[in-house]
Design a protein around this motif. Sequence first.
Motif, short mmCIF file in Angstrom:
data_model
loop_
_atom_site.label_atom_id
_atom_site.label_comp_id
_atom_site.label_asym_id
_atom_site.label_seq_id
_atom_site.Cartn_x
_atom_site.Cartn_y
_atom_site.Cartn_z
N TYR A 1 14.96 5.13 5.26
CA TYR A 1 13.96 6.14 5.60
C TYR A 1 14.32 6.76 6.94
O TYR A 1 14.67 6.06 7.89
CB TYR A 1 12.57 5.49 5.63
CG TYR A 1 11.45 6.41 6.02
CD1 TYR A 1 11.22 7.59 5.34
CD2 TYR A 1 10.61 6.09 7.09
CE1 TYR A 1 10.19 8.43 5.70
CE2 TYR A 1 9.57 6.93 7.45
CZ TYR A 1 9.37 8.10 6.75
OH TYR A 1 8.34 8.93 7.12
N SER B 1 2.13 5.78 -3.24
CA SER B 1 2.60 6.93 -4.00
C SER B 1 3.76 6.54 -4.90
O SER B 1 4.25 5.41 -4.84
CB SER B 1 3.07 8.04 -3.05
OG SER B 1 2.01 8.48 -2.24
N GLU B 2 4.20 7.50 -5.70
CA GLU B 2 5.40 7.30 -6.49
C GLU B 2 6.15 8.62 -6.59
O GLU B 2 5.55 9.69 -6.52
CB GLU B 2 5.09 6.74 -7.88
CG GLU B 2 4.38 7.69 -8.80
CD GLU B 2 4.16 7.10 -10.18
OE1 GLU B 2 5.14 6.89 -10.90
OE2 GLU B 2 3.00 6.87 -10.52
N LEU B 3 7.45 8.53 -6.69
CA LEU B 3 8.29 9.71 -6.78
C LEU B 3 8.36 10.16 -8.24
O LEU B 3 8.77 9.40 -9.10
CB LEU B 3 9.71 9.40 -6.27
CG LEU B 3 10.69 10.55 -6.27
CD1 LEU B 3 10.28 11.60 -5.24
CD2 LEU B 3 12.08 10.04 -5.96
N ILE C 1 7.60 4.80 0.10
CA ILE C 1 6.75 5.49 -0.88
C ILE C 1 5.73 4.54 -1.47
O ILE C 1 4.55 4.86 -1.57
CB ILE C 1 7.62 6.15 -1.98
CG1 ILE C 1 8.41 7.32 -1.38
CG2 ILE C 1 6.75 6.63 -3.14
CD1 ILE C 1 9.43 7.91 -2.31
#
Length: 89
Positions: A40, A57-59, A52
């Motif tokens: 990162y 969250s998720e990509l 993430i």
Amino acid sequence: MHIIKETTDLTGKPENIAEGILKGKLSKRMSEVALLEQGYVMDEKQKVGAFIKQKGSELLNMIRYEVGEGIEKVVADFAAEVAAQLKGN
């Protein structure tokens, strides 16, 4: 992994050590290529994927741009441009 194995000199190494070397090289390559495995930018010790997940969250989608991609180079004739400006005055 096959390519890494072919390019690495493992002659004379015990199988368990050779396997460790290959895993290390594969891990290093993945950290260079795969987005979720890269460090990162604000904290290189943390992987992008871990950051993430930490944020809950998720990509879902990713777009990769290459430096200079999408920039159209304008070809200009400097002499013609100066002549046009002189005619205008």
